[in-house]
Write a protein that holds these residues in place. Structure first.
Motif, PDB file in Angstrom:
ATOM      1  N   PRO A 128     -27.818  -1.744  15.528  1.00 17.06           N
ATOM      2  CA  PRO A 128     -26.595  -1.686  16.335  1.00 17.06           C
ATOM      3  C   PRO A 128     -26.534  -0.415  17.175  1.00 17.06           C
ATOM      4  O   PRO A 128     -26.985   0.646  16.755  1.00 17.06           O
ATOM      5  N   TYR A 129     -26.006  -0.522  18.353  1.00 17.14           N
ATOM      6  CA  TYR A 129     -25.890   0.600  19.284  1.00 17.14           C
ATOM      7  C   TYR A 129     -24.412   0.900  19.516  1.00 17.14           C
ATOM      8  O   TYR A 129     -23.552   0.056  19.286  1.00 17.14           O
ATOM      9  N   PRO A 130     -24.086   2.123  19.930  1.00 19.56           N
ATOM     10  CA  PRO A 130     -24.994   3.230  20.212  1.00 19.56           C
ATOM     11  C   PRO A 130     -25.633   3.755  18.924  1.00 19.56           C
ATOM     12  O   PRO A 130     -25.008   3.792  17.872  1.00 19.56           O
ATOM     13  N   PHE A 131     -26.899   4.165  19.044  1.00 20.80           N
ATOM     14  CA  PHE A 131     -27.647   4.629  17.886  1.00 20.80           C
ATOM     15  C   PHE A 131     -27.088   5.951  17.376  1.00 20.80           C
ATOM     16  O   PHE A 131     -26.746   6.830  18.161  1.00 20.80           O
ATOM     17  N   SER A 132     -27.016   6.088  16.063  1.00 16.93           N
ATOM     18  CA  SER A 132     -26.589   7.340  15.462  1.00 16.93           C
ATOM     19  C   SER A 132     -27.683   7.848  14.528  1.00 16.93           C
ATOM     20  O   SER A 132     -28.509   7.065  14.031  1.00 16.93           O
ATOM     21  N   GLU A 133     -27.661   9.130  14.279  1.00 19.09           N
ATOM     22  CA  GLU A 133     -28.696   9.764  13.459  1.00 19.09           C
ATOM     23  C   GLU A 133     -28.689   9.277  12.012  1.00 19.09           C
ATOM     24  O   GLU A 133     -29.681   9.440  11.301  1.00 19.09           O
ATOM     25  N   GLU A 134     -27.590   8.677  11.577  1.00 20.61           N
ATOM     26  CA  GLU A 134     -27.511   8.185  10.202  1.00 20.61           C
ATOM     27  C   GLU A 134     -28.315   6.892  10.016  1.00 20.61           C
ATOM     28  O   GLU A 134     -28.605   6.503   8.881  1.00 20.61           O
ATOM     29  N   GLN A 135     -28.651   6.226  11.103  1.00 21.53           N
ATOM     30  CA  GLN A 135     -29.418   4.993  10.980  1.00 21.53           C
ATOM     31  C   GLN A 135     -30.859   5.293  10.551  1.00 21.53           C
ATOM     32  O   GLN A 135     -31.395   6.360  10.860  1.00 21.53           O
ATOM     33  N   GLU A 136     -31.450   4.338   9.851  1.00 18.18           N
ATOM     34  CA  GLU A 136     -32.815   4.539   9.365  1.00 18.18           C
ATOM     35  C   GLU A 136     -33.816   4.455  10.518  1.00 18.18           C
ATOM     36  O   GLU A 136     -33.518   3.938  11.591  1.00 18.18           O
ATOM     37  N   ARG A 137     -34.992   4.982  10.282  1.00 19.97           N
ATOM     38  CA  ARG A 137     -36.088   4.799  11.232  1.00 19.97           C
ATOM     39  C   ARG A 137     -36.554   3.348  11.126  1.00 19.97           C
ATOM     40  O   ARG A 137     -36.984   2.907  10.066  1.00 19.97           O
ATOM     41  N   LYS A 138     -36.484   2.646  12.228  1.00 25.20           N
ATOM     42  CA  LYS A 138     -36.822   1.223  12.193  1.00 25.20           C
ATOM     43  C   LYS A 138     -37.463   0.813  13.518  1.00 25.20           C
ATOM     44  O   LYS A 138     -36.948  -0.042  14.231  1.00 25.20           O
ATOM     45  N   PRO A 139     -38.592   1.430  13.874  1.00 20.40           N
ATOM     46  CA  PRO A 139     -39.212   1.144  15.170  1.00 20.40           C
ATOM     47  C   PRO A 139     -39.751  -0.281  15.245  1.00 20.40           C
ATOM     48  O   PRO A 139     -40.153  -0.863  14.229  1.00 20.40           O
ATOM     49  N   VAL A 140     -39.758  -0.829  16.458  1.00 24.40           N
ATOM     50  CA  VAL A 140     -40.297  -2.176  16.675  1.00 24.40           C
ATOM     51  C   VAL A 140     -41.484  -2.157  17.631  1.00 24.40           C
ATOM     52  O   VAL A 140     -42.067  -3.207  17.908  1.00 24.40           O
ATOM     53  N   ASP A 141     -41.848  -0.987  18.142  1.00 26.06           N
ATOM     54  CA  ASP A 141     -43.019  -0.893  19.002  1.00 26.06           C
ATOM     55  C   ASP A 141     -43.839   0.331  18.599  1.00 26.06           C
ATOM     56  O   ASP A 141     -43.399   1.176  17.830  1.00 26.06           O
ATOM     57  N   ILE A 142     -45.050   0.425  19.135  1.00 21.48           N
ATOM     58  CA  ILE A 142     -45.968   1.483  18.722  1.00 21.48           C
ATOM     59  C   ILE A 142     -45.473   2.852  19.173  1.00 21.48           C
ATOM     60  O   ILE A 142     -45.721   3.870  18.519  1.00 21.48           O
ATOM     61  N   TYR A 143     -44.754   2.893  20.289  1.00 22.93           N
ATOM     62  CA  TYR A 143     -44.199   4.158  20.791  1.00 22.93           C
ATOM     63  C   TYR A 143     -43.220   4.740  19.772  1.00 22.93           C
ATOM     64  O   TYR A 143     -43.310   5.908  19.380  1.00 22.93           O
ATOM     65  N   GLY A 144     -42.284   3.905  19.310  1.00 19.83           N
ATOM     66  CA  GLY A 144     -41.325   4.354  18.311  1.00 19.83           C
ATOM     67  C   GLY A 144     -41.976   4.648  16.973  1.00 19.83           C
ATOM     68  O   GLY A 144     -41.585   5.580  16.266  1.00 19.83           O
ATOM     69  N   ALA A 145     -42.993   3.848  16.611  1.00 19.72           N
ATOM     70  CA  ALA A 145     -43.675   4.056  15.335  1.00 19.72           C
ATOM     71  C   ALA A 145     -44.356   5.415  15.290  1.00 19.72           C
ATOM     72  O   ALA A 145     -44.329   6.104  14.262  1.00 19.72           O
ATOM     73  N   ASN A 146     -44.963   5.823  16.394  1.00  8.29           N
ATOM     74  CA  ASN A 146     -45.612   7.130  16.441  1.00  8.29           C
ATOM     75  C   ASN A 146     -44.602   8.263  16.301  1.00  8.29           C
ATOM     76  O   ASN A 146     -44.848   9.261  15.621  1.00  8.29           O
TER      77      ASN A 146
END
Length: 211
Positions: A5-23
């Motif tokens: 859910p957006y807007p993203f907050s720092e309390e949200q878990e790391r949950k990348p869906v692409d390689i850019y975010g995963a790195n």
């Protein structure tokens, strides 16, 4: 943040869906682990679409504002993926840079902090603003629509509450004026040759303009 859910907050878990975010996620986790082992201070900042003068105009893959400006100066079409209604928040460098400096203090030790624009804008609106700032006709004839990029988040912007509280983030310039300032600088630089970067892994799902 991925598709959370957006807007993203720092309390949200790391949950990348692409390689850019995963790195980025693994580098953050690595920093946290090494800090526990070697006992050093750190602050993790998550910049969101930073732009401004002296940003590369030659990079054909990253930083959409610089890409649009260089394409206009080169007389090339502006590429937009999908319908252009992707929502992003942009932060002008003069507004965001003080936050980096303030991390030298102790208040942000061990924190994860978003640094990004307070108000989201669609890529379509961004295109018109850049065209106007570059004295270019914002007519659709200049734009070429491409298929959506695989796994690109449609809505992606963050809350600025934590950066305001801890680092005093403030938009004294803002997006519209920032684009005008960057455009004046870009026009002084003139059109730039695109940098060449060989893709290490190519397949047909990569954006066509990357060929």
């Amino acid at each position: 943040y991925g598709d959370q859910p957006y807007p993203f907050s720092e309390e949200q878990e790391r949950k990348p869906v692409d390689i850019y975010g995963a790195n980025k996620a693994i580098m953050e986790h690595t920093t946290e682990i090494l800090s526990r082992v070697h006992e050093f201070r750190y602050t993790i900042l998550r910049p969101h679409n930073c732009f401004g003068e002296r940003q590369s105009l030659r990079d054909p893959y990253r930083n959409v504002i610089g890409i649009f400006m260089n394409r206009i100066m080169r007389g090339e079409p502006l590429y937009i993926y999908g319908d252009g209604e992707q929502m992003r928040a942009f932060s002008y460098i003069e507004d965001s840079l003080p936050c980096y400096v303030r991390c030298l203090g102790n208040e942000s030790d061990g924190e994860i902090i978003n640094i990004g624009g307070k108000k989201p804008h669609s890529v379509n609106i961004l295109r018109r603003q850049v065209c106007n700032a570059m004295d270019a006709d914002p007519d659709e004839d200049r734009t070429k629509r491409l298929p959506e990029r695989p796994h690109e988040g449609k809505m992606a912007w963050c809350t600025a509450a934590k950066s305001e509280k801890i680092l005093g983030y403030d938009e004294k310039v803002g997006m519209a004026e920032g684009i005008k300032r960057m455009a004046e600088w870009a026009k002084q630089k003139g059109p730039q040759e695109w940098s060449e970067e060989k893709l290490t892994l190519w397949n047909e799902k990569a954006p066509g303009i990357w060929k």
